[in-house]
Design an enzyme around this catalytic site. Structure first.
Site, PDB file in Angstrom:
ATOM      1  N   ASP A 137       0.855  -1.192   0.000  1.00 46.15           N
ATOM      2  CA  ASP A 137       0.000   0.000   0.000  1.00 46.15           C
ATOM      3  C   ASP A 137       0.896   1.250   0.000  1.00 46.15           C
ATOM      4  O   ASP A 137       1.823   1.356   0.817  1.00 46.15           O
ATOM      5  CB  ASP A 137      -0.863  -0.047   1.279  1.00 46.15           C
ATOM      6  CG  ASP A 137      -2.000   0.959   1.266  1.00 46.15           C
ATOM      7  OD1 ASP A 137      -2.421   1.380   0.180  1.00 46.15           O
ATOM      8  OD2 ASP A 137      -2.480   1.293   2.379  1.00 46.15           O
ATOM      9  N   HIS A 177      -9.371   4.841  -2.394  1.00 43.01           N
ATOM     10  CA  HIS A 177      -8.670   4.894  -1.103  1.00 43.01           C
ATOM     11  C   HIS A 177      -9.544   5.638  -0.096  1.00 43.01           C
ATOM     12  O   HIS A 177     -10.543   6.258  -0.460  1.00 43.01           O
ATOM     13  CB  HIS A 177      -7.331   5.617  -1.257  1.00 43.01           C
ATOM     14  CG  HIS A 177      -6.266   4.752  -1.855  1.00 43.01           C
ATOM     15  ND1 HIS A 177      -5.164   4.346  -1.161  1.00 43.01           N
ATOM     16  CD2 HIS A 177      -6.168   4.192  -3.085  1.00 43.01           C
ATOM     17  CE1 HIS A 177      -4.422   3.583  -1.947  1.00 43.01           C
ATOM     18  NE2 HIS A 177      -5.004   3.473  -3.127  1.00 43.01           N
ATOM     19  N   GLY A 178      -9.137   5.568   1.148  1.00 42.54           N
ATOM     20  CA  GLY A 178      -9.839   6.316   2.194  1.00 42.54           C
ATOM     21  C   GLY A 178     -11.308   5.931   2.259  1.00 42.54           C
ATOM     22  O   GLY A 178     -12.183   6.776   2.432  1.00 42.54           O
TER      23      GLY A 178
HETATM   24  P1  13P Z   1      -9.187   4.415   5.493  1.00 42.45           P
HETATM   25  O1  13P Z   1      -8.335   5.241   6.395  1.00 42.45           O
HETATM   26  O2  13P Z   1     -10.418   5.135   5.082  1.00 42.45           O
HETATM   27  O3  13P Z   1      -9.477   3.072   6.041  1.00 42.45           O
HETATM   28  O4  13P Z   1      -8.356   4.205   4.131  1.00 42.45           O
HETATM   29  C1  13P Z   1      -7.347   3.238   4.033  1.00 42.45           C
HETATM   30  C2  13P Z   1      -6.540   3.376   2.793  1.00 42.45           C
HETATM   31  O5  13P Z   1      -6.883   4.060   1.841  1.00 42.45           O
HETATM   32  C3  13P Z   1      -5.287   2.615   2.749  1.00 42.45           C
HETATM   33  O6  13P Z   1      -4.562   2.850   1.583  1.00 42.45           O
HETATM   34  O1  G3H Z   2      -2.857   4.600   3.731  1.00 38.69           O
HETATM   35  C1  G3H Z   2      -3.060   4.475   4.912  1.00 38.69           C
HETATM   36  C2  G3H Z   2      -3.272   3.166   5.551  1.00 38.69           C
HETATM   37  O2  G3H Z   2      -4.356   3.281   6.432  1.00 38.69           O
HETATM   38  C3  G3H Z   2      -2.024   2.683   6.247  1.00 38.69           C
HETATM   39  O3  G3H Z   2      -1.738   3.481   7.326  1.00 38.69           O
HETATM   40  O4  G3H Z   2       0.643   4.178   7.065  1.00 38.69           O
HETATM   41  O5  G3H Z   2      -0.494   4.164   9.320  1.00 38.69           O
HETATM   42  O6  G3H Z   2       0.130   2.018   8.180  1.00 38.69           O
HETATM   43  P1  G3H Z   2      -0.270   3.469   8.009  1.00 38.69           P
HETATM   44 ZN    ZN Z   3      -4.638   4.835   0.771  1.00 39.87          ZN
END
Ligand code: 13P
Ligand code: G3H
Ligand code: ZN
Length: 340
Positions: free
Chosen positions: A83, A226-227
């Site tokens: 990610d 995302h998000g």
């Molecule tokens: P959330 O914070 O909305 O769960 O999004 C996670 C995300 O986009 C990880 O890449």
């Molecule tokens: O992109 C954000 C994901 O929720 C991962 O979060 O970088 O705190 O592991 P993190």
């Molecule tokens: Zn993300």
């Protein structure tokens, strides 16, 4: 079955009109929660680890936990995805450590914070696509940049800056042509973390119509949201009922995600909802049983709470019932697919 590349799952999802949750992990209990939700719903899964997750766990622990997940669940196709890779080097080290899919997030510079320019984004994404596809590994890229405001302390872009970096559909079309990626992350007004919207979002702030436009222009692209945590009220309430202090907040309603899925969204990133569920369950044990000190007594309910969130998303996104229908392909087999 071995870990599979992302492309295999997303192609099946596109052919059959569903979406797949991409769930972040940092430890064994989270991987177990996802795998038991997948077993109970016959769902293919995308498990993803951020740079922070990789340094917290160490790649060797992570790789072996993922191998245990596939060994114990032989009927479930599982993708191990990076990610928000911040550079080609981060993506390449993930590939060396067993990841079957990587995100090269060139929408931001290598610091992971500052919006980059289009030329930089194409350069790094294309570099990763060429090297990864030669090994049958899938690649996600991002055009436009998400808000990252966490709780007013300003991690990432502010709400206003994020509105200025929404995905431009013209640029999205060009980006897909210029890079040859497998999955396209877009910015439509969401942000990472719990504090996305101060009221239930309308089309003014959560721009689902942008997704419709991108899908109209790129009907074959696998779109990534995302998000996408929904930040359910009941999870906020459990935390706050047991000594927590989550300020009232709103996430992305599941029905809006379902609308996205009807318009080409195939991968939906969810982390925060699982964090909230685990934290609420742990707080409840600490609050109601202050004499308890066996970690299993609070990690088991935390794992169960996360499993329930995962199951709900797997059902809502339509991935449930599809694990057994997917013909898995290895990275080796995907090399020929990418060459063709
Ligand atoms: P959330 O914070 O909305 O769960 O999004 C996670 C995300 O986009 C990880 O890449
Ligand atoms: O992109 C954000 C994901 O929720 C991962 O979060 O970088 O705190 O592991 P993190
Ligand atoms: Zn993300």
């Amino acid at each position: 079955m071995p870990l599979v590349p992302l492309r295999v799952l997303l192609d099946h999802a596109a052919e059959n009109d569903y979406g797949v949750a991409a769930l972040n992990v940092n430890n064994m209990e989270q991987i177990q929660a996802i795998m038991s939700a997948a077993q109970e719903t016959d769902s293919p899964v995308i498990i993803q680890a951020s740079r922070g997750a990789r340094s917290y766990t160490n790649d060797a622990y992570l790789r072996h936990l993922m191998l245990a997940a596939v060994e114990l669940n032989p009927t479930i196709p599982v993708v191990m995805h990076l990610d928000h890779g911040n550079s080609p080097a981060t993506c390449f080290s993930a590939i060396e450590n067993g990841f079957t899919s990587v995100m090269m997030d060139g929408s931001l510079s290598e610091d992971g914070k500052t919006p980059s320019d289009y030329e930089y984004n194409v350069k790094v994404t294309k570099q990763v696509v060429e090297a990864a596809h030669a090994q049958g590994i899938s690649v996600e890229g991002e055009i436009g940049a998400l808000g990252g405001i966490e709780d007013g302390h300003g991690a990432g872009l502010s709400e206003e800056e994020a509105q200025e970096h929404l995905t431009d559909p013209d640029q999205a079309e060009q980006f897909v042509a210029d890079t040859g990626l497998d999955a396209l992350a877009v910015a439509i007004g969401t942000s990472h973390g719990a504090y996305k919207f101060s009221r239930k979002p309308t089309g003014e702030v959560l721009k689902m119509d942008l997704i419709e436009e991108i899908h109209r222009r790129l009907p074959n692209a696998h779109i990534v949201m995302h998000g996408s945590s929904s930040v359910p009220q009941e999870l906020q309430d459990v935390i706050n009922a047991h000594g927590g202090a989550i300020k009232q907040t709103y996430g992305v309603p599941v029905e809006e995600i379902q609308r996205g899925i009807q318009n080409g969204v195939r991968k939906i990133n969810v982390d925060t909802d699982n964090r909230l569920a685990m934290t609420g369950a742990i707080r409840k044990v600490f609050h109601t049983k202050p004499e308890e000190f066996d970690p299993r007594k609070y990690l088991s309910p935390a794992r169960d709470a996360m499993k329930e969130v995962c199951k709900a998303r797997m059902i809502a996104f339509g991935q449930a019932g599809n694990a057994g229908k997917i013909k898995p392909k290895t990275c080796k087999e995907m090399v020929a697919f990418y060459k063709a």
